[in-house]
Design a protein around this motif. Structure first.
Motif, PDB file in Angstrom:
ATOM      1  N   ARG A  28       0.854  -1.186   0.000  1.00 15.68           N
ATOM      2  CA  ARG A  28       0.000   0.000   0.000  1.00 15.68           C
ATOM      3  C   ARG A  28       0.895   1.243   0.000  1.00 15.68           C
ATOM      4  O   ARG A  28       1.782   1.372   0.839  1.00 15.68           O
ATOM      5  CB  ARG A  28      -0.887   0.032   1.230  1.00 15.68           C
ATOM      6  N   GLY A  29       0.693   2.180  -0.893  1.00 13.93           N
ATOM      7  CA  GLY A  29       1.583   3.323  -1.038  1.00 13.93           C
ATOM      8  C   GLY A  29       1.747   4.122   0.235  1.00 13.93           C
ATOM      9  O   GLY A  29       2.868   4.432   0.668  1.00 13.93           O
ATOM     10  N   GLU A  30       0.660   4.434   0.909  1.00 13.28           N
ATOM     11  CA  GLU A  30       0.720   5.298   2.082  1.00 13.28           C
ATOM     12  C   GLU A  30       1.493   4.650   3.222  1.00 13.28           C
ATOM     13  O   GLU A  30       2.361   5.271   3.841  1.00 13.28           O
ATOM     14  CB  GLU A  30      -0.697   5.646   2.544  1.00 13.28           C
ATOM     15  N   GLU A  31       1.210   3.381   3.487  1.00 17.73           N
ATOM     16  CA  GLU A  31       1.873   2.703   4.605  1.00 17.73           C
ATOM     17  C   GLU A  31       3.349   2.494   4.320  1.00 17.73           C
ATOM     18  O   GLU A  31       4.184   2.589   5.217  1.00 17.73           O
ATOM     19  CB  GLU A  31       1.181   1.374   4.883  1.00 17.73           C
ATOM     20  N   ALA A  32       3.674   2.182   3.075  1.00 16.32           N
ATOM     21  CA  ALA A  32       5.082   1.994   2.729  1.00 16.32           C
ATOM     22  C   ALA A  32       5.860   3.286   2.954  1.00 16.32           C
ATOM     23  O   ALA A  32       6.987   3.277   3.476  1.00 16.32           O
ATOM     24  CB  ALA A  32       5.205   1.536   1.275  1.00 16.32           C
ATOM     25  N   ALA A  39       8.833   3.901   5.761  1.00 16.31           N
ATOM     26  CA  ALA A  39      10.163   4.355   5.329  1.00 16.31           C
ATOM     27  C   ALA A  39      10.561   5.633   6.055  1.00 16.31           C
ATOM     28  O   ALA A  39      11.724   5.812   6.457  1.00 16.31           O
ATOM     29  CB  ALA A  39      10.169   4.573   3.812  1.00 16.31           C
ATOM     30  N   GLU A  40       9.628   6.549   6.242  1.00 16.40           N
ATOM     31  CA  GLU A  40       9.926   7.802   6.954  1.00 16.40           C
ATOM     32  C   GLU A  40      10.305   7.516   8.410  1.00 16.40           C
ATOM     33  O   GLU A  40      11.251   8.107   8.944  1.00 16.40           O
ATOM     34  CB  GLU A  40       8.703   8.722   6.902  1.00 16.40           C
ATOM     35  N   ALA A  41       9.571   6.619   9.041  1.00 15.08           N
ATOM     36  CA  ALA A  41       9.868   6.278  10.428  1.00 15.08           C
ATOM     37  C   ALA A  41      11.236   5.602  10.523  1.00 15.08           C
ATOM     38  O   ALA A  41      12.023   5.876  11.445  1.00 15.08           O
ATOM     39  CB  ALA A  41       8.785   5.360  10.985  1.00 15.08           C
ATOM     40  N   GLU A  42      11.512   4.738   9.582  1.00 12.06           N
ATOM     41  CA  GLU A  42      12.793   4.034   9.603  1.00 12.06           C
ATOM     42  C   GLU A  42      13.954   5.024   9.468  1.00 12.06           C
ATOM     43  O   GLU A  42      14.981   4.891  10.138  1.00 12.06           O
ATOM     44  CB  GLU A  42      12.830   3.017   8.461  1.00 12.06           C
ATOM     45  N   GLU A  43      13.799   6.010   8.609  1.00 12.21           N
ATOM     46  CA  GLU A  43      14.858   6.988   8.417  1.00 12.21           C
ATOM     47  C   GLU A  43      15.127   7.751   9.721  1.00 12.21           C
ATOM     48  O   GLU A  43      16.276   7.898  10.150  1.00 12.21           O
ATOM     49  CB  GLU A  43      14.446   7.969   7.302  1.00 12.21           C
ATOM     50  N   LEU A  44      14.076   8.196  10.406  1.00  8.58           N
ATOM     51  CA  LEU A  44      14.260   8.943  11.652  1.00  8.58           C
ATOM     52  C   LEU A  44      14.887   8.066  12.729  1.00  8.58           C
ATOM     53  O   LEU A  44      15.840   8.473  13.408  1.00  8.58           O
ATOM     54  CB  LEU A  44      12.910   9.481  12.142  1.00  8.58           C
ATOM     55  N   LEU A  45      14.369   6.837  12.893  1.00 11.25           N
ATOM     56  CA  LEU A  45      14.838   5.984  13.982  1.00 11.25           C
ATOM     57  C   LEU A  45      16.270   5.518  13.748  1.00 11.25           C
ATOM     58  O   LEU A  45      17.062   5.420  14.691  1.00 11.25           O
ATOM     59  CB  LEU A  45      13.894   4.785  14.137  1.00 11.25           C
ATOM     60  N   ALA A  89       2.777   5.352  14.069  1.00  8.15           N
ATOM     61  CA  ALA A  89       2.468   4.825  12.741  1.00  8.15           C
ATOM     62  C   ALA A  89       3.024   3.404  12.578  1.00  8.15           C
ATOM     63  O   ALA A  89       2.352   2.507  12.053  1.00  8.15           O
ATOM     64  CB  ALA A  89       3.061   5.746  11.672  1.00  8.15           C
ATOM     65  N   VAL A  90       4.255   3.216  13.071  1.00 11.16           N
ATOM     66  CA  VAL A  90       4.875   1.882  12.968  1.00 11.16           C
ATOM     67  C   VAL A  90       4.067   0.856  13.755  1.00 11.16           C
ATOM     68  O   VAL A  90       3.765  -0.242  13.271  1.00 11.16           O
ATOM     69  CB  VAL A  90       6.329   1.933  13.484  1.00 11.16           C
ATOM     70  N   ALA A  91       3.715   1.224  14.981  1.00 14.81           N
ATOM     71  CA  ALA A  91       2.987   0.268  15.823  1.00 14.81           C
ATOM     72  C   ALA A  91       1.644  -0.103  15.205  1.00 14.81           C
ATOM     73  O   ALA A  91       1.217  -1.270  15.265  1.00 14.81           O
ATOM     74  CB  ALA A  91       2.783   0.866  17.215  1.00 14.81           C
ATOM     75  N   ARG A  92       0.973   0.869  14.606  1.00 16.04           N
ATOM     76  CA  ARG A  92      -0.338   0.570  13.998  1.00 16.04           C
ATOM     77  C   ARG A  92      -0.197  -0.316  12.766  1.00 16.04           C
ATOM     78  O   ARG A  92      -1.004  -1.216  12.531  1.00 16.04           O
ATOM     79  CB  ARG A  92      -1.038   1.889  13.644  1.00 16.04           C
ATOM     80  N   ILE A  93       0.827  -0.046  11.969  1.00 15.74           N
ATOM     81  CA  ILE A  93       1.037  -0.904  10.785  1.00 15.74           C
ATOM     82  C   ILE A  93       1.346  -2.335  11.212  1.00 15.74           C
ATOM     83  O   ILE A  93       0.806  -3.300  10.668  1.00 15.74           O
ATOM     84  CB  ILE A  93       2.183  -0.323   9.926  1.00 15.74           C
ATOM     85  N   LEU A  94       2.218  -2.450  12.223  1.00 18.48           N
ATOM     86  CA  LEU A  94       2.551  -3.794  12.697  1.00 18.48           C
ATOM     87  C   LEU A  94       1.322  -4.491  13.259  1.00 18.48           C
ATOM     88  O   LEU A  94       1.094  -5.684  13.006  1.00 18.48           O
ATOM     89  CB  LEU A  94       3.650  -3.717  13.763  1.00 18.48           C
ATOM     90  N   ASP A  95       0.515  -3.763  14.007  1.00 17.72           N
ATOM     91  CA  ASP A  95      -0.696  -4.368  14.584  1.00 17.72           C
ATOM     92  C   ASP A  95      -1.623  -4.878  13.476  1.00 17.72           C
ATOM     93  O   ASP A  95      -2.176  -5.974  13.572  1.00 17.72           O
ATOM     94  CB  ASP A  95      -1.415  -3.331  15.447  1.00 17.72           C
ATOM     95  N   ARG A  96      -1.766  -4.094  12.419  1.00 15.90           N
ATOM     96  CA  ARG A  96      -2.625  -4.536  11.313  1.00 15.90           C
ATOM     97  C   ARG A  96      -2.066  -5.803  10.656  1.00 15.90           C
ATOM     98  O   ARG A  96      -2.799  -6.748  10.359  1.00 15.90           O
ATOM     99  CB  ARG A  96      -2.758  -3.430  10.261  1.00 15.90           C
TER     100      ARG A  96
END
Length: 816
Positions: free
Chosen positions: A203-207, A211-217, A271-278
């Motif tokens: 899914r474009g939005e989640e991807a 990626a944005e979260a990964e860059e910051l972390l 955002a990461v936690a919600r994606i993982l939960d889904r």
């Protein structure tokens, strides 16, 4: 450039505007180069070796002070000098190396008790060494069963990790790696998608958000390492101020900049936690190649691949059956839409696919439901073409309550429910190939698509399916027999006087063997019950069972009375259709006087093999043949009758640890002995030792010739037998002088023990009795043997019967 300079370069590049992901990729490349240099200078070990990056290093996200997780995979014994030359310089350079050392053979067994290692393998990347060895490792790892284990382990690890943080991502001093919403969650989300359904993260939005979260972390983690000069991932209060300043977060003062930094962090982590939960809720568990299981059932992961590979569709139903699940609407719709484009051969292109269909048909709970799904989506009619002819077929009569296709499927459901009728359920457990019974049930009424004798029409239409499955005798003959005669047992049981011995004799002559009798009895029960809810009354069920018992008793006690005569049509047919290397007189002489049962328990090709085996037999010779047969082994013995012959052969087999499953011992009036034993080689002596079959046959020849004894060979094993636990089965000996016109029939039920047949048959021979026919059977740990005996050419006298009963009873009770 040294390691310290490479680490500092990461910080400089990030602060100069390079992305964290790019900076760490460059640092990873530096470490890769170091490993390749060390590998090149270490000298190749005797076998192949592969240096494989694992975990975050494998993902190219190696932070400055992270452990370097490496798998050193050898194609053979680990080479210590190689390990020293690769690992010691790494330690000397200040790297912390988390190394795993494995041989390629180690990875054949799944390390289910090492979930972290399994998870790390998901990101395995070849750094240096044998690419073919690495490819083999990936191939052995990328299988559904391993992925299912990884997914289960990953779910447990996530739960445990969340528990350490109180289940919340809102930590004032968060661990950017391990806390909920941290880097481990990003890796977990990607792993779940990779091993279940990659489309879940397309899914474009989640991807983009991931990626944005990964860059910051990753940026935060790299800078934390450089600040602390160690593998510390906690964003402590004092470091929050420094990072906020270095990363140029807005604000008038430190507090405002920290608030902006942490607001950004919590936004990304949430955002990461919600994606993982889904993903955890919706990801299918891998249950087969391109197959996953969700709450909706088993579905295809890659639709396009499934559409192009119709030979994989059956696996979806097998996976659903194995997992007590349904096949999803997604999979059923796909099959319904595309099945008409394919021919029957497209679904079963290989022997493996044909065997898979038969394996699927083994009766078990859920088979009716899966077959119904298969029928509804059109696949059943493609796999078994005649079934299409009875889809929604209406036949008006006074009995049937369902359409022909539903009646047929309900026969399968009735097999599933046999546990409600324990005595019939026990028969199913004694059937050698229960899948043939289901196949016959699916085909038994396809002839109702036309006029005339539907049983004969069904059998003719079934030939097409049996050809497609390439089913050979005796399985083919068994299916056709069941279809042709599926009404016969109910007609005899419900309409004939089964108290009349002649009725039972005629029916026994039709079925011929106990296996056929069991199959036909179960088929009749399932078929009658599927007519309507009220058709199979308790009274009819009892009549059916009585006929089964009477016929079974007839088959097992009077086989010896019915001998092959040279003038019989069956014998003439075997003579007429003999191979060119056999002459007519040879075949006729071999068959004459053997029990008629012989022609019902072996196929025609085997009969001719036996004729060749008996050719030119001399008084002191024994001709033998050992060959594998359907998960067991078969020994054929042809010789001229000798005292203690049967006992000696049993003794030799037992001395090799063979467990005799069943057998037939037959003698013709000319003294020709034909013994057939099927046995299990539990110790794999025959499979693992070249020349083992010759050793067994030589031992038999030596014992039969009197140059050694079975008792001597068994002595060592008998000591082991005494250590076995006491059986709960009470030995039973029944001697019947009336059941047969020619023989005294002895039924023996006893705990199945190694050497049991040897001791029984030896005891019989010691009393001067001749063993003319033996039927050997086992049910679990119970042996059921029927001996047909004579003494001096006649039945045993009353005194002999009494003496034999006492002798055998004493022997068996002493053993128990």
């Amino acid at each position: 450039m040294g390691n310290d300079e490479a680490r500092r370069r990461v910080g400089r590049e990030i602060l100069e505007g390079r992305t964290g992901v790019a900076a760490l990729d460059r640092y990873t490349e530096y470490v890769d180069a170091e490993l390749r240099r060390l590998h090149g200078g270490a000298g190749a070990p005797p076998g192949g070796v592969a240096l494989i990056a694992l975990g975050g290093y494998g993902r190219r996200h190696l932070c400055p002070y992270s452990d370097i997780d490496v798998l050193v995979l050898f194609d053979g014994e680990p080479d210590e000098p190689y390990l020293r030359r690769v690992l010691h310089p790494l330690w000397d350079a200040g790297f912390v190396v988390g190394h795993q050392i494995r041989e390629a053979g180690d990875l054949v067994q799944l390390e289910a008790d090492n979930p972290e290692f399994l998870l790390a393998l998901c990101d395995a990347r070849l750094v240096a060494g044998d690419a073919a060895l690495f490819a083999r490792m990936r191939e052995s790892f990328a299988v559904p069963s391993t992925y299912a284990c990884v997914l289960e382990s990953l779910q447990a690890l996530i739960d445990a990790r969340y528990a350490q943080f109180g289940g919340t991502l809102y930590q004032l001093e968060p661990d950017v790696k391990d806390a909920p919403g941290g880097l481990r969650d990003i890796a977990a989300a990607r792993t779940i998608a990779a091993i279940t359904d990659p489309a879940l993260l397309q899914r474009g939005e989640e991807a983009v958000r991931l990626a944005e979260a990964e860059e910051l972390l990753l940026t935060m983690r790299a800078l934390l390492h450089l600040e602390r000069r160690r593998n510390d991932n906690v964003l402590a209060h004092e470091l929050q101020e420094r990072l906020a300043e270095r990363l140029n977060y807005p604000g008038k003062g430190p507090r405002q900049r920290v608030e902006a930094l942490m607001a950004d962090y919590f936004s990304r982590a949430r955002a990461v936690a919600r994606i993982l939960d889904r993903l955890r809720r919706t990801a299918p568990a891998a249950v087969g190649l391109n197959l996953g299981r969700t709450r909706d059932g088993v579905r295809f992961i890659d639709r396009d691949r499934a559409i192009a590979e119709p030979e994989t569709w059956l696996a979806a139903f097998q996976a659903a059956l194995d997992g007590d699940a349904a096949v999803s609407d997604q999979a059923l719709d796909l099959i319904r839409q595309h099945a008409p484009r394919f021919r029957g051969a497209d679904f079963l292109p290989s022997a493996g696919h044909r065997a898979a269909l038969l394996r699927f048909l083994e009766p078990r709970p859920g088979l009716y439901a899966r077959l119904s799904e298969m029928h509804d989506c059109g696949l059943l009619g493609r796999l078994i073409p005649p079934f299409r002819a009875i889809a929604s077929r209406v036949v008006r009569d006074f009995y049937h309550k369902y359409t022909v296709d539903e009646h047929t499927l309900q026969t399968v459901r009735n097999l599933e429910r046999l546990s409600q009728r324990p005595r019939f359920a026990s028969l199913l457990g004694e059937v050698d190939a229960p899948e043939l019974l289901v196949l016959a049930l699916l085909l038994h009424d396809v002839g109702k698509s036309g006029d005339g004798d539907h049983a004969q029409r069904s059998a003719a239409m079934a030939e097409e399916v049996l050809d497609m499955l390439q089913l050979v005798e005796p399985a083919r003959e068994a299916v056709l027999f069941l279809i042709q005669h599926h009404l016969r047992m109910s007609q005899v049981a419900f309409r004939r006087d089964t108290e009349d011995p002649e009725v039972v004799r005629e029916f026994a002559a039709l079925v011929g063997t106990e296996q056929r009798l069991r199959l036909l009895c179960l088929m009749t029960l399932a078929d009658v019950e599927a007519v309507s809810p009220d058709t199979l009354t308790k009274w009819k069920e009892e009549l059916l069972w009585r006929l089964y018992v009477d016929t079974y008793n007839h088959l097992t006690t009077q086989y010896g009375d019915e001998l092959i005569e040279r003038s019989q049509s069956a014998a003439r047919e075997y003579v007429a259709k003999r191979p060119p290397d056999l002459d007519a007189a040879e075949v006729a002489a071999f068959l004459e006087g053997l029990p008629r049962r012989y022609l019902q328990v072996v196929d025609r090709r085997t009969v001719y093999h036996h004729v060749r085996l008996a050719r030119d037999i001399r008084p002191d010779e024994v001709h033998l043949r050992i060959e594998p047969v359907e998960g067991a082994w078969e020994l054929t013995v042809v010789t001229l009758d000798k005292p203690m012959l049967f006992a000696n052969i049993c003794g030799v087999l037992s001395s090799f640890g063979m467990d005799i499953l069943r057998g037939h011992a037959m003698t013709n009036p000319n003294g020709l002995v034909l013994d057939i034993f099927q046995f299990v080689d539990a110790e794999r002596f025959l499979a693992l030792n070249r020349g083992a079959a010759d050793a067994v046959m030589h031992a038999i020849e030596e014992v039969v010739a009197g140059r050694s004894t079975a008792a001597d060979r068994l002595r060592g094993r008998e000591a082991g037998l005494r250590r076995r636990p006491v059986s709960r089965i009470t030995p039973i000996v029944r001697v019947d002088g009336e059941a047969s016109r020619k023989y005294t029939v002895v039924d023996i039920i006893a705990p199945d023990e190694l050497g049991l047949l040897y001791r029984i048959s030896r005891a019989i021979s010691e009393l001067g009795c001749q063993i003319d026919l033996v039927l050997i059977g086992t049910e679990g740990d119970k042996a059921i043997d029927v001996f047909h005996l004579t003494k001096s050419g006649a039945k045993l006298s009353a005194d002999d019967q009494q003496a034999l009963t006492a002798h055998l009873q004493q022997l068996l009770e002493a053993q128990a």
